[in-house]
Every structure is written in C-alpha cells, then in structure tokens.
Design a protein around this motif. Structure first.
Motif, PDB file in Angstrom:
ATOM      1  N   THR A 269       0.837  -0.858  -0.137  1.00 37.26           N
ATOM      2  CA  THR A 269       0.020  -0.029  -0.377  1.00 37.26           C
ATOM      3  C   THR A 269       0.893   1.459   0.079  1.00 37.26           C
ATOM      4  O   THR A 269       2.271   0.945   0.081  1.00 37.26           O
ATOM      5  CB  THR A 269      -0.917   0.448   1.430  1.00 37.26           C
ATOM      6  N   ASN A 270       0.580   2.625  -0.418  1.00 33.23           N
ATOM      7  CA  ASN A 270       1.200   3.645  -0.591  1.00 33.23           C
ATOM      8  C   ASN A 270       1.231   4.592   0.885  1.00 33.23           C
ATOM      9  O   ASN A 270       0.577   3.784   2.339  1.00 33.23           O
ATOM     10  CB  ASN A 270       0.896   4.610  -1.036  1.00 33.23           C
ATOM     11  N   ARG A 271       1.523   5.468   1.401  1.00 35.41           N
ATOM     12  CA  ARG A 271       1.206   5.496   2.682  1.00 35.41           C
ATOM     13  C   ARG A 271       0.030   6.092   3.531  1.00 35.41           C
ATOM     14  O   ARG A 271      -0.274   5.926   4.432  1.00 35.41           O
ATOM     15  CB  ARG A 271       2.385   7.490   2.853  1.00 35.41           C
ATOM     16  N   SER A 272      -1.197   6.355   2.686  1.00 32.91           N
ATOM     17  CA  SER A 272      -2.809   6.627   3.076  1.00 32.91           C
ATOM     18  C   SER A 272      -2.845   5.405   3.385  1.00 32.91           C
ATOM     19  O   SER A 272      -4.027   5.118   3.328  1.00 32.91           O
ATOM     20  CB  SER A 272      -3.074   7.702   2.228  1.00 32.91           C
ATOM     21  N   GLY A 273      -2.103   4.124   3.308  1.00 34.29           N
ATOM     22  CA  GLY A 273      -3.011   2.868   3.271  1.00 34.29           C
ATOM     23  C   GLY A 273      -3.652   2.277   2.180  1.00 34.29           C
ATOM     24  O   GLY A 273      -4.529   1.172   1.593  1.00 34.29           O
ATOM     25  N   LYS A 274      -3.828   2.763   0.757  1.00 28.81           N
ATOM     26  CA  LYS A 274      -4.570   2.281  -0.439  1.00 28.81           C
ATOM     27  C   LYS A 274      -3.404   1.652  -1.495  1.00 28.81           C
ATOM     28  O   LYS A 274      -2.825   1.832  -1.393  1.00 28.81           O
ATOM     29  CB  LYS A 274      -4.580   3.891  -2.017  1.00 28.81           C
ATOM     30  N   PRO A 275      -3.868   0.051  -1.554  1.00 31.96           N
ATOM     31  CA  PRO A 275      -3.881  -0.608  -2.755  1.00 31.96           C
ATOM     32  C   PRO A 275      -2.203  -0.290  -3.917  1.00 31.96           C
ATOM     33  O   PRO A 275      -3.421   0.714  -4.202  1.00 31.96           O
ATOM     34  CB  PRO A 275      -4.518  -1.812  -2.428  1.00 31.96           C
ATOM     35  N   LYS A 276      -1.411  -0.844  -4.194  1.00 31.64           N
ATOM     36  CA  LYS A 276      -1.360  -0.193  -5.166  1.00 31.64           C
ATOM     37  C   LYS A 276      -0.838  -1.845  -6.242  1.00 31.64           C
ATOM     38  O   LYS A 276      -0.734  -1.600  -7.213  1.00 31.64           O
ATOM     39  CB  LYS A 276       0.247  -0.223  -5.014  1.00 31.64           C
ATOM     40  N   GLY A 277      -2.054  -2.623  -5.828  1.00 33.22           N
ATOM     41  CA  GLY A 277      -1.948  -4.225  -6.430  1.00 33.22           C
ATOM     42  C   GLY A 277      -1.010  -4.670  -6.757  1.00 33.22           C
ATOM     43  O   GLY A 277      -0.841  -5.853  -7.417  1.00 33.22           O
ATOM     44  N   LEU A 278      -0.310  -4.724  -5.857  1.00 29.77           N
ATOM     45  CA  LEU A 278       1.129  -5.779  -5.882  1.00 29.77           C
ATOM     46  C   LEU A 278       1.172  -6.361  -3.759  1.00 29.77           C
ATOM     47  O   LEU A 278       0.109  -5.915  -3.369  1.00 29.77           O
ATOM     48  CB  LEU A 278       1.981  -4.425  -6.112  1.00 29.77           C
ATOM     49  N   ALA A 279       1.528  -7.726  -4.444  1.00 38.36           N
ATOM     50  CA  ALA A 279       1.550  -8.531  -3.002  1.00 38.36           C
ATOM     51  C   ALA A 279       2.752  -9.327  -2.993  1.00 38.36           C
ATOM     52  O   ALA A 279       3.624  -9.803  -4.160  1.00 38.36           O
ATOM     53  CB  ALA A 279       0.112  -9.244  -2.523  1.00 38.36           C
ATOM     54  N   TYR A 280       2.945  -9.284  -1.761  1.00 36.90           N
ATOM     55  CA  TYR A 280       3.914 -10.553  -1.399  1.00 36.90           C
ATOM     56  C   TYR A 280       3.234 -11.624  -1.179  1.00 36.90           C
ATOM     57  O   TYR A 280       2.885 -11.263  -0.084  1.00 36.90           O
ATOM     58  CB  TYR A 280       5.399 -10.381  -1.237  1.00 36.90           C
ATOM     59  N   VAL A 281       3.326 -13.014  -1.362  1.00 36.92           N
ATOM     60  CA  VAL A 281       3.542 -14.151  -0.164  1.00 36.92           C
ATOM     61  C   VAL A 281       4.190 -14.765  -0.541  1.00 36.92           C
ATOM     62  O   VAL A 281       4.756 -15.511  -0.711  1.00 36.92           O
ATOM     63  CB  VAL A 281       2.240 -14.963  -1.076  1.00 36.92           C
ATOM     64  N   GLU A 282       4.768 -16.108   1.000  1.00 36.19           N
ATOM     65  CA  GLU A 282       5.221 -15.591   1.537  1.00 36.19           C
ATOM     66  C   GLU A 282       5.335 -17.152   1.749  1.00 36.19           C
ATOM     67  O   GLU A 282       3.898 -17.876   2.130  1.00 36.19           O
ATOM     68  CB  GLU A 282       6.033 -15.930   2.956  1.00 36.19           C
ATOM     69  N   TYR A 283       5.682 -18.652   1.071  1.00 35.13           N
ATOM     70  CA  TYR A 283       4.855 -20.004   0.847  1.00 35.13           C
ATOM     71  C   TYR A 283       6.224 -20.720   1.765  1.00 35.13           C
ATOM     72  O   TYR A 283       7.155 -20.420   2.676  1.00 35.13           O
ATOM     73  CB  TYR A 283       5.182 -20.870  -0.174  1.00 35.13           C
ATOM     74  N   GLU A 284       5.785 -21.884   2.482  1.00 36.46           N
ATOM     75  CA  GLU A 284       7.060 -23.211   3.407  1.00 36.46           C
ATOM     76  C   GLU A 284       8.070 -22.968   2.513  1.00 36.46           C
ATOM     77  O   GLU A 284       9.306 -23.336   3.673  1.00 36.46           O
ATOM     78  CB  GLU A 284       6.077 -24.238   4.254  1.00 36.46           C
ATOM     79  N   ASN A 285       8.259 -23.031   1.234  1.00 37.42           N
ATOM     80  CA  ASN A 285       9.158 -23.608   1.097  1.00 37.42           C
ATOM     81  C   ASN A 285       9.449 -23.337  -0.636  1.00 37.42           C
ATOM     82  O   ASN A 285       8.466 -22.676  -1.161  1.00 37.42           O
ATOM     83  CB  ASN A 285       9.744 -25.156   1.097  1.00 37.42           C
TER      84      ASN A 285
END
Length: 887
Positions: free
Chosen positions: A817-833
């Motif tokens: 998100t940006n500083r105001s909390g609005k999403p940017k359309g990006l994400a990081y997803v962490e898996y076990e391996n």
C-alpha cells in the motif's frame, strides 16, 4: 516413475471394453429396477439427483476444458479424477488417471483407489496380468508400504496358477527389499510373508497318524526352514514391537531360540533404542517434518548403513515430494555412495518428475546417465524434456545447455579431422544460441547469458581442439557486437586466446581495439598493450602503442573532469536551493514572531494599566530575553517543533501565547506539555520504538497508542510529537520499561490504524549509526516468496490467501500500500518452501482475477539505492543536529 509408452498403450485399449461393459451393466440394472416397478414416493429426490448429476457433468466438462488449456494443472487432475469416480464413469476415469500418471507421480491414495477399482472388475487370468502391470508402475513412484502390502495380498490370490507360489515369494522378497527396513510399517510385510509360508506349511504336512515319505519329509523340513529363516531375518532388523516377534518365535520354535538369533535380536534392539527418539519426533511433529527428517537422515548417514539411509530418504520424500533440496541430497548420496545403476537412475527420474522446474535436478540426471553409460538417444531425450520443464530463470536454461554441450564435447574424438560427433557438437552450439535468443528472450526479456559464456566455450574448443582460429575469431567478433566491447575483461579473454593459439599480429589488433573501446578499466588495457609491445613489437609498434594509449588516457581524463565538474555544479545548485528555502522560511517566521511580540506587548501594557487602576501588585513572570535559551541561530529555530518525543524540545510556555490562541488547541497541547517534563536521563533509545504515518487528526494519540502497544510489554511513556500550534504531526515515540518489549512492538509494523498503515521501527540515533537502514525488507532473491502484480485494488488478504493456498501452505501475505493505506495492486506471498513457491508461479502466472491478468514471479526485490546528495536531514521533527530519529 512413469511407465513406458508401450505399457500405457497395452493397458488402456484392452481395458476400455471392460469399463464400457461395466457401465452398460450398471445402466441395465437401473432399467431392470424401473421395469420391476420400483417406485419412489418422493419425486423431488429424483429431481435433486438428476440436478446433481447435471451439475457434476458440467463441472467435469469444465475441468477437462481447463486441462486442455493447461495440462500441468495438478489440482485440476485430482478434482477431475475425484468427480469421475464419484459418478462411476469408469471408462473416462481410467483415461483421466492414465493422463495424470504420464505427467506426475501419483500419490499413495490415488494409486490405491485405482488399484482397488481395477481389482474389483478383474475376471480372468489375462485381466490379472494387467493389474500386475499396474502394480509395477505404482511401486515405482514412491516407496509405500501400503501399496506393497496390497500387491503381495493380490498376488496371493493367484498362487493357484502355474508358478504362482514362486511368483508370490518373489514379490514378497522385493517388498522386503523396498520397505522391510521401514521401522514403523515394515513389520506388516514380514508378518504377511510368515503367514503365507505357514499356510503353505499346513498344505505339506501329512495327515495325523500317517508316516510321511522321504520326499514329503524333505518338503516339510524345507518349508519349516523357510519359516525359521524368516523369523531370524526379521529379528535382525530394528522394527517397532519386535519384542512381540521374539516372543512369538520363542513359542513357535520347538528347540528354543538359537543363541546367534538372540545375539542379532539384541543388537537390533539396541539400534531400535537409538532410533526411537527420531521416530517419536516424527510422530508428534506436524507436516512437512523436514527438520525432523533431516536430523534422522544425518543420524543414519553417520551410522553408515546405506540401506537404512535409503529407506529414511524414501520416507522423507514420500511426505515431501515437492522439496527439490531433499531430492538433490538423496541423488547426490546415491551417486557418491551406492553407485548402483538402476537405483541411481530411478531416483533421478523420479526427482525430475516431482520437481521439473528445478534445473539442478536435470543437470544431475544428465551427469548420472553419462556416468552409467546410458545410450546417446536416452541422454538426448532427457535433455529435450528438460527444455520443456518450465524453469523459472533465464540462467537455468543457460546452465542446462552448458551441461548438455559438455556431454557432447566429451563424446568427440578430436584426434580425427572430422567425425559425426563433432558435427553434432557444432550443431548443438548453434542451436543453443538460437534457443537463448528466441525462446528464452521471448519469455524472460533476456537471454540469461550476458557474458556470452556459451560462445566463449565454443570459441575455445575451436581454437584448442579443432585448431580453427578463423571460427574462433568469428565467434569473438559476434561476442563483441553484443554489447561486450566496453568491458576490459572480455577483450583480455580474447587476447589470451590469441596469445595461446593465434599470432602476434592478431594479438596486437585485439589490444588496439580494446584500448579504443574499453570504458571500465582503460588504464589496465593500456598497460597490457604497452607490455605486449615491450616483448613483441618493433620501435614503430611501440610508438604507435604509446600514442594510442596517451590519446586514450587524455580523453578519459577529460571525460572524468567534465563529469566531476557537472556533479559539483549540480551539488552547488542543490545547496543554493536549500539555502534559499531556509532563508525564505526564516524571514517569514521572523515576521510572524515580530507580529506576535507586538500583539503580546500591547496586551501586557493593557494588563499593567488595569492592575494599576485597581491598585493590585500582581506578580508577573520575568521576561525571557532573546538568546536566553541556547537554541542556536534562526535557521535552527525555524525547524523547532513542540515535541514530546525522544530528545525533543519543549514548546514555548503557554503564558506567552497570543490572546487569540484557540481553546481546543490549548487542550490538545496539554498532553505533550505534561509528558515533556521527562528528563533526557529517563529516555532510553534501546527501550523505545518510533511510530510514524499516523493520521494528523488522530484523536488522543497517546491513549490510543498506549492501548495498542500494551500487549507488547509495560508502556512507560508515549510521546506524541506536536507542531508549534499544537497540531499532532503524525508520529511519536513509545518507550517500554523492558527492552525485550521492542521486538514484540516491531511486529505491529504496517498494522492498520484509522485506515492507514502504521510504521513501527527501531529508535536509532543516526549520527551514531549512520549505516542504519530504514528499509526492512529483503533486497535479494527470496525463492520461498512470490511477487504478484496486476491485482485488482479491491483484492483483500482473504481473497488472495484463498487463491494462493491451492498451491501450498501460505505463511504470510503482504499487500503493498501507499502511505495512506490505499492498495497498489501488488503483493508478496510467503510459502513454506521453494517448491511450493515455484509451483505457485507455474500455476498462477497469467491467470485472471476479477478481469485482471496477474503477473507472478519469484520475489527478487531491487537493491535499495541510498543516494547521498549532501542535502541536510529534513525528517519531521529534526529539530537539532544529533537528534535520534525513528528508523
């Protein structure tokens, strides 16, 4: 391991007729029921059933269509098989299982369901052979005791056929070799084998009261010895509940247990005691149990029994078949320790079927095939499969090509002027360059071979083995035209090739071109040219080299001087801009202060007159003289803020506030004014965190943050930062009684507070720690994380988790998100391996979510560039030099 194409083709057509027959029988049975007048009192049940069937058929068609688009969708295969089995569509079910088994190793559950379905429809001996073939395929995918037990039990049903007993014994022996050492499940195979032999014993015993013939007695003794041997073999293997087996043997043996058997039993019991802690750890731990299995494997390797090492590796892989590192360790152990061809090549083939995206496994497979003398066509076929495996990096394709080219080079006899193998090697080099330029660049926007390593190897082979310098020079000319001419190391590599296999003329030509083109280390290239002419050249060559190098060095120095001058000019412009802004702010602030002072003086004059008129000697506070507070120059004063934060300043006393100061601002400044009484000695950086990006209109920031952080530890004080006018500046300091609370507080970073992500970071004095970095996230490749772009702005964590958990266990999700909390359309997803992350990339990249096309890749954040332009620190609240800031 996949069955061969011939096996698959022989199974499928012959059984299709049976499946169709079974379906027709089921339909005829339904018709007979209807004809017999079977009545259903509730018509709604029939309608519901037909509606469910229509829905299932529609879902089946959707899954089949999805597989026609992406045949490597593992979950889609599983869902289709489950639905077809539920609907009883045997013909289509067999085809679906067949297709999946060609692409993936099947799990134990899928194999057992398939085998049981086939056994149920088996009628004659020819059908039994097809089931035997299916069992042979099943036991090759993974080492599963349950499948082996099902196999031996099925084979016992055919013991009446010619050679049936020997066949059963053969399958039992193979089962013992495969899973007989399985500490928790191996005993079931041993017991089944003994029970089978005891049944055979009952058939050869003479009737009571009769005297057996010599032949019958020999047969009886032979069968008794078989049972004794099975007991002795089992008691020498450490297995769970082996005490019960020993007691059973003691009761069964008429002459008691031999001393040697007891000795082996006690040794096995000691080994069982060593292994029990590892077995208990596996029993209580949650999947995937990688750490527990790794500890067990290390223990068995230290013990040094290859068979036991193999079985524990197989057990670990049965539960973690998509973990490439585990396959790499297993195949490496087999390559170095056991070196048994069939075992090694089988493990390598299973490894690449389970983790086809891992280039290292294909590379090891090619080496193993060559090491064990596999034919050329087999190696080539495996390499072609590797090219279609879907690697996740362009460099993976470069490495697999290098491995294959190394193999082809080792096949060539360079003592001959020409050979078919040499032509094949050259053709492979040419194909590799085309493949990287077309296929790899189209997918990754880069070839993965920026330094043209493959072309360099080709050129060296041509020069060294083929004595073909003309071809080597052509290749190097192509290398230089691909953007490498500016690099000194590339020119020096070519120069060394000419020095070793060429002539002085071409060496000189290469160095002159290097001096002309090199931009990174021109001085070094010039030195090499001069040293070469000292050894090889004439006076004319020396003069030409000196003139060339001097011209180059002068040009380089001029360019560097211009660049330095330009940078200095830009720096001065930046400093002038900063000074101008500071001066303008100081002048503006000075005007405001003078106006306030005039209004305050008028007010005090009126008050004095009022007091004199009524005759009261009111005691007034003494005036604060200008310069009395040691706050520095006006340039410093313009950065002053009312701060109750760490090492902040106090605001001017409320007694000097102008008459028009609003009441609500007076109330809002009371909290910071009270908390500023905390002395600097009481403020501890190591016990504090810096909280920022809060809303300026946050109600009661001190109380709200105290409540928010109290779960981390005892909050000693919260110091929000206010401006001169008493307005909250959006950041504050939280100090705890115990420094152990700081790590817990940092875990609240990015938590939503009134619609904005709150930033929580350590409280660090940046003058004392200039190298401290604010950026907390990784800047290197994270193979267990994926980066998703193109998400719809309405996407929530829950939606994304539902999407991602289909491909593995999701440990964490971070929506950017940006500083105001609005999403940017990006994400990081962490898996076990790494395996799960790679699987997610393969399955999710290019898919649609709410009409948005997702781009999915392994997380590889860019490096954080921190440019120091000499601009003064202008963080909010930077009131004086040396003041610590929250990072």
């Amino acid at each position: 391991m996949a069955a061969t194409g011939n096996e698959e083709q022989t199974l499928l057509p012959d059984i299709e007729e049976e499946a169709e027959g079974m379906e027709r029988e089921m339909e005829s049975e339904e018709e007979e029921e209807e004809g017999m007048g079977v009545e259903h009192s509730e018509e709604e049940d029939e309608e519901d059933t037909s509606e469910d069937e229509r829905e299932n058929e529609a879902e089946i068609q959707r899954l089949e269509e999805q597989l026609s688009i992406n045949v490597f969708d593992y979950n889609c295969h599983v869902d289709l098989i489950k639905l077809l089995r539920q609907e009883g569509k045997l013909h289509r079910l067999r085809k679906a299982r067949q297709k999946m088994s060609e692409l993936f190793p099947l799990t134990e559950e899928i194999w057992l369901d398939w085998l049981k379905d086939e056994i149920r429809i088996t009628e004659d001996e020819s059908d039994r052979e097809k089931v035997y073939e299916l069992f042979e395929r099943a036991v090759k995918d993974y080492v599963c005791p349950e499948i082996w037990l099902e196999y031996v039990q099925y084979s016992i049903g055919g013991m009446g056929a010619q050679g049936g007993i020997e066949r059963v014994r053969s399958i039992f022996e193979r089962a013992l070799t495969a899973v007989g050492l399985h500490m928790t499940k191996g005993a079931s195979i041993w017991e089944a084998y003994r029970e089978f032999e005891i049944v055979i014993l009952s058939t050869v015993q003479p009737p009571p009261g009769s005297t057996p013939s010599q032949e019958q007695q020999e047969l009886l003794n032979s069968q008794l010895e078989r049972i004794h041997t099975l007991f002795r073999r089992q008691l020498a293997v450490p297995l769970m509940d082996m005490e019960g087996t020993y007691a059973e043997y003691s009761d069964w043996a008429e002459d008691g247990v031999p001393e040697m058997v007891t000795h082996h039993y006690r040794r096995a019991l000691q080994q069982l005691g060593k292994c029990k802690p590892f077995e208990e750890a596996l029993l209580v731990s949650e999947p995937p149990k990688l750490a527990e299995y790794q500890a067990y494997i290390d223990f068995e390797i230290k013990e040094g029994d290859p068979a036991r090492v193999q079985i524990i590796f197989e057990r670990a892989l049965a539960e973690n078949c998509l973990v490439p590192d585990l396959w790499i360790k297993y195949t490496a152990y087999l390559d170095r320790q056991l070196k048994i061809k069939d075992l090694v090549l089988s493990a390598h083939e299973r490894a690449v079927r389970n983790c086809p995206w891992t280039m290292g496994l294909w590379k090891s497979y090619l080496l193993a095939l060559e090491r064990h003398g596999a034919d050329h066509q087999t190696v080539t076929d495996v390499f072609e499969k590797a090219l279609n495996a879907g690697f996740i990096q362009a460099t993976d394709y470069v490495e697999i090509w290098q491995s294959f080219l190394d193999y082809l080079r080792r096949r060539v006899d360079f003592s001959k002027e020409w050979s078919r193998e040499l032509d094949e090697l050259r053709a492979a080099f040419a194909r590799s360059l085309d493949y990287l330029k077309q296929d790899v660049e189209e997918r990754f926007s880069e070839s993965g071979d920026l330094s043209c390593t493959i072309m360099q190897i080709w050129a060296r082979i041509e020069a060294l083995h083929c004595k073909n310098m003309q071809k080597a020079r052509e290749l190097w000319d192509s290398i230089m035209t691909k953007g490498n001419a500016k690099h000194a190391n590339m020119w020096l590599e070519y120069y060394n090739l000419e020095r070793s296999y060429g002539d002085a003329s071409h060496c000189r030509k290469a160095l002159h071109r290097a001096v002309q083109c090199t931009s990174d280390y021109p001085e070094h290239v010039c030195d090499v040219l001069l040293n070469f002419e000292r050894v090889e050249g004439s006076l004319e060559d020396w003069d030409a080299a000196v003139q060339k190098t001097e011209t180059k060095i002068n040009r380089v120095n001029d360019q560097r001087a211009r660049v330095a001058e330009k940078e200095a000019l830009q720096a001065r412009h930046e400093e002038e801009k900063v000074d101008h802004r500071r001066k303008a702010k100081a002048d503006k602030k000075g005007q405001k202060k003078s106006q306030k002072a005039n209004r305050t003086g008028d007010k005090r004059k009126a008050e004095d007159e009022y007091d004199e008129e009524w005759g009261e000697d009111a005691e007034l506070p003494s005036k604060r003289l200008r310069g009395e507070d040691n706050f520095g120059s006006t340039a410093t004063e313009e950065l002053m803020e009312t701060e109750s934060g760490l090492f902040g300043r106090r605001a001017p006393s409320r007694k000097t506030e102008p008459p028009g100061f609003r009441k609500n601002q007076q109330r809002s400044s009371e909290a910071p004014q009270q908390s500023q009484d905390v002395s600097k000695e009481q403020r501890k950086e190591e016990n504090s965190v810096f909280v920022s990006n809060l809303a300026f209109n946050l109600d009661d920031p001190e109380g709200k943050l105290r409540t928010l952080f109290q779960s981390c530890g005892t909050v000693q004080q919260v110091r929000p930062v206010f401006s001169m006018k008493g307005v909250f500046r959006g950041y504050c300091y939280v100090q705890f009684e115990d420094r152990l609370a700081v790590p817990e507080a940092l875990k609240l970073d990015r938590q939503d507070v009134d619609g904005r992500p709150m930033y929580v970071s350590p409280c660090v004095d940046k003058n004392k720690n200039p190298d401290f970095k604010v950026f907390k996230y990784q800047t290197a490749m994270e193979k267990h994380k994926i980066f998703i772009s193109g998400l719809p702005y309405t996407c929530t964590k829950e939606t994304l988790e539902d999407l991602c958990k289909q491909h593995g266990t999701v440990k964490a999700i971070r929506l950017v998100t940006n500083r105001s909390g609005k999403p940017k359309g990006l994400a990081y997803v962490e898996y076990e391996n790494e395996a799960q992350a790679s699987q997610a990339v393969l399955k999710m990249d290019g898919t649609m979510l709410e009409n948005f096309t997702l781009s999915v890749a392994i997380s590889n954040p860019p490096s954080r560039k921190m440019e120091d332009k000499g601009v003064p620190n202008r963080f909010l609240g930077a009131a004086m030099p040396g003041q610590p800031q929250g990072a």
